[in-house]
Design a protein around this motif. Structure first.
Motif, PDB file in Angstrom:
ATOM      1  N   MET A 299       0.775  -1.252   0.095  1.00  0.00           N
ATOM      2  CA  MET A 299      -0.003   0.037  -0.138  1.00  0.00           C
ATOM      3  C   MET A 299       0.961   1.163   0.051  1.00  0.00           C
ATOM      4  N   THR A 300       0.511   2.407  -0.831  1.00  0.00           N
ATOM      5  CA  THR A 300       1.427   3.402  -1.054  1.00  0.00           C
ATOM      6  C   THR A 300       0.380   4.513  -0.412  1.00  0.00           C
ATOM      7  N   VAL A 301       0.992   5.232   0.341  1.00  0.00           N
ATOM      8  CA  VAL A 301      -0.042   6.414   0.899  1.00  0.00           C
ATOM      9  C   VAL A 301       0.998   7.814   0.743  1.00  0.00           C
ATOM     10  N   GLU A 302       0.043   8.829   0.919  1.00  0.00           N
ATOM     11  CA  GLU A 302       0.843  10.122   1.158  1.00  0.00           C
ATOM     12  C   GLU A 302       0.783  10.710   2.580  1.00  0.00           C
ATOM     13  N   PHE A 303       1.967  10.834   3.171  1.00  0.00           N
ATOM     14  CA  PHE A 303       2.225  11.421   4.263  1.00  0.00           C
ATOM     15  C   PHE A 303       2.416  12.788   4.617  1.00  0.00           C
ATOM     16  N   SER A 304       1.364  13.616   5.179  1.00  0.00           N
ATOM     17  CA  SER A 304       1.650  15.158   5.403  1.00  0.00           C
ATOM     18  C   SER A 304       2.190  15.544   6.828  1.00  0.00           C
ATOM     19  N   ASP A 305       2.901  16.530   6.886  1.00  0.00           N
ATOM     20  CA  ASP A 305       3.386  17.050   8.158  1.00  0.00           C
ATOM     21  C   ASP A 305       2.239  17.698   8.862  1.00  0.00           C
ATOM     22  N   PHE A 306       2.536  17.706  10.208  1.00  0.00           N
ATOM     23  CA  PHE A 306       1.713  18.236  11.253  1.00  0.00           C
ATOM     24  C   PHE A 306       2.459  18.673  12.375  1.00  0.00           C
ATOM     25  N   GLY A 307       2.702  19.964  12.823  1.00  0.00           N
ATOM     26  CA  GLY A 307       3.538  20.226  13.876  1.00  0.00           C
ATOM     27  C   GLY A 307       4.712  20.010  13.944  1.00  0.00           C
ATOM     28  N   GLU A 308       5.501  19.888  12.963  1.00  0.00           N
ATOM     29  CA  GLU A 308       6.782  19.696  12.893  1.00  0.00           C
ATOM     30  C   GLU A 308       7.156  18.703  13.935  1.00  0.00           C
ATOM     31  N   ARG A 309       6.556  17.605  13.955  1.00  0.00           N
ATOM     32  CA  ARG A 309       6.811  16.432  14.749  1.00  0.00           C
ATOM     33  C   ARG A 309       6.458  15.110  14.292  1.00  0.00           C
TER      34      ARG A 309
ATOM     35  N   VAL B 120       4.871   6.916   1.091  1.00  0.00           N
ATOM     36  CA  VAL B 120       5.542   5.976   1.813  1.00  0.00           C
ATOM     37  C   VAL B 120       4.863   4.420   1.272  1.00  0.00           C
ATOM     38  N   THR B 121       5.495   3.616   0.958  1.00  0.00           N
ATOM     39  CA  THR B 121       4.915   2.302   0.555  1.00  0.00           C
ATOM     40  C   THR B 121       4.999   1.272   1.919  1.00  0.00           C
ATOM     41  N   ILE B 122       4.089   0.725   2.131  1.00  0.00           N
ATOM     42  CA  ILE B 122       3.957   0.150   3.445  1.00  0.00           C
ATOM     43  C   ILE B 122       3.889  -1.479   2.966  1.00  0.00           C
ATOM     44  N   GLU B 123       4.615  -2.336   3.547  1.00  0.00           N
ATOM     45  CA  GLU B 123       4.474  -3.775   3.158  1.00  0.00           C
ATOM     46  C   GLU B 123       4.514  -4.508   4.508  1.00  0.00           C
ATOM     47  N   ALA B 124       3.727  -5.779   4.514  1.00  0.00           N
ATOM     48  CA  ALA B 124       3.476  -6.488   5.742  1.00  0.00           C
ATOM     49  C   ALA B 124       4.752  -7.245   5.804  1.00  0.00           C
ATOM     50  N   MET B 125       5.373  -7.682   6.867  1.00  0.00           N
ATOM     51  CA  MET B 125       6.405  -8.552   6.952  1.00  0.00           C
ATOM     52  C   MET B 125       5.963  -9.865   7.568  1.00  0.00           C
TER      53      MET B 125
END
Length: 86
Positions: free
Chosen positions: A1-11, A80-85
């Motif tokens: 699964m590939t998802v778009e991550f956005s920034d929040f609060g510089e943390r 980010v691409t997330i894969e199951a281990m």
């Protein structure tokens, strides 16, 4: 699964879930840098790259980053691409 991550609060970076998770895991407050979490109030995945001391409620731990959390600290959105281990 590939998802778009956005920034929040510089943390942290967050990404909306393609589908909601069932909230059957233990819900807790607080976080550590390098944890990958599900935010129950926001229904999103969260990756924390900086600690600022704020206590955040309603988190479910999905896992930990073994390495690479520093790539999340850039100001722009990231894919980010997330894969199951196994």
């Amino acid at each position: 699964m590939t998802v778009e991550f956005s920034d929040f609060g510089e943390r942290e970076k967050f990404a909306n879930m393609p589908s909601m998770l069932t909230e059957t895991e233990a819900v807790f407050s607080g976080y550590e840098v390098g944890e990958f979490l599900y935010g129950t109030p926001y229904k999103c995945m969260i990756a924390f790259y900086k600690q600022d001391g704020e206590v955040i409620d309603g988190l479910i731990k999905l896992g930990d980053f073994e390495s690479g959390i520093e790539h999340f600290s850039v100001p722009q959105n990231i894919s980010v691409t997330i894969e199951a281990m196994e």
